[in-house]
Design an enzyme around this catalytic site. Structure first.
Site, PDB file in Angstrom:
ATOM      1  N   ARG A 178       8.754  12.389  -8.672  1.00 30.86           N
ATOM      2  CA  ARG A 178       9.412  10.954  -8.290  1.00 30.86           C
ATOM      3  C   ARG A 178      10.868  10.987  -8.345  1.00 30.86           C
ATOM      4  O   ARG A 178      11.685  10.471  -7.591  1.00 30.86           O
ATOM      5  CB  ARG A 178       8.534   9.962  -8.827  1.00 30.86           C
ATOM      6  N   LEU A 194      11.034   1.694  -3.619  1.00 30.15           N
ATOM      7  CA  LEU A 194      10.161   2.634  -4.024  1.00 30.15           C
ATOM      8  C   LEU A 194       8.943   1.775  -4.940  1.00 30.15           C
ATOM      9  O   LEU A 194       8.918   1.487  -5.778  1.00 30.15           O
ATOM     10  CB  LEU A 194      10.328   3.649  -4.884  1.00 30.15           C
ATOM     11  N   SER A 195       7.759   1.652  -4.203  1.00 28.59           N
ATOM     12  CA  SER A 195       6.826   1.121  -4.859  1.00 28.59           C
ATOM     13  C   SER A 195       6.267   1.864  -6.142  1.00 28.59           C
ATOM     14  O   SER A 195       6.227   2.948  -6.233  1.00 28.59           O
ATOM     15  CB  SER A 195       5.337   1.052  -3.764  1.00 28.59           C
ATOM     16  N   ALA A 196       5.352   1.274  -6.827  1.00 19.27           N
ATOM     17  CA  ALA A 196       4.777   1.828  -8.122  1.00 19.27           C
ATOM     18  C   ALA A 196       3.885   3.066  -7.620  1.00 19.27           C
ATOM     19  O   ALA A 196       3.202   2.854  -6.501  1.00 19.27           O
ATOM     20  CB  ALA A 196       4.054   0.968  -9.059  1.00 19.27           C
ATOM     21  N   TYR A 242       0.928   4.009  -4.256  1.00 16.26           N
ATOM     22  CA  TYR A 242       0.870   5.140  -3.535  1.00 16.26           C
ATOM     23  C   TYR A 242      -0.442   5.947  -3.544  1.00 16.26           C
ATOM     24  O   TYR A 242      -0.915   6.212  -2.774  1.00 16.26           O
ATOM     25  CB  TYR A 242       2.056   6.070  -3.675  1.00 16.26           C
TER      26      TYR A 242
END
Length: 147
Positions: free
Chosen positions: A71, A98-100, A104
């Site tokens: 990430r 960016l989502s957690a 995802y």
């Protein structure tokens, strides 16, 4: 009791992790064994392991994909944001969201992606989700990410 003994016997970071495991899961021998066998995990691997233990990651394909994609590579060098690269929390850097990672992971598990399937990611942002999906889909898939 066994975890407490092993925590005293070990030193440094491993001891801290063992105490953490003892508090959260005293009856889970696998957690203790994992703790002792993984003395130098990368921060990305630690994040993936936490999501697997919580049940967010359930399949080996999703786990392998998350392990293959770090990430931190999708986050700018902004010091305020980069410190959260391996936290399971959303980030916004340079106007991109960016989502957690757990969001995802849940989405990828629900999609049940397999090698060779097609994938269209509209609003792909930094490309983190697309990169993880491409690891699952393989090189023969049709995969597009559009921001």
């Amino acid at each position: 009791v066994e975890a407490a003994f092993l925590a005293r016997r070990e030193s440094g970071r491993v001891a801290a992790i063992c105490r953490f495991v003892r508090v959260l899961a005293p009856s889970d021998r696998r957690s203790m064994e994992w703790c002792l066998s993984r003395r130098s995990l990368s921060p990305n691997a630690e994040l993936v392991h936490k999501m697997s233990r919580c049940g967010t990651i359930r399949s080996s394909a999703v786990e392998a994909a998350f392990l293959a994609v770090d990430r931190a590579h999708f986050i700018s060098d902004d010091a305020d944001v980069s410190s959260g690269a391996y936290a399971d929390m959303p980030l916004r850097c340079s106007g991109v969201h960016l989502s957690a990672p757990s969001i995802y992971a849940a989405a990828l598990e629900a999609l049940d992606l397999r090698p060779g399937l097609s994938f269209l990611n509209i609003g792909s942002g930094a490309g983190y989700l697309s990169a993880i999906a491409s690891q699952i889909l393989g090189s023969e898939a049709i995969h597009h990410g559009v921001e």
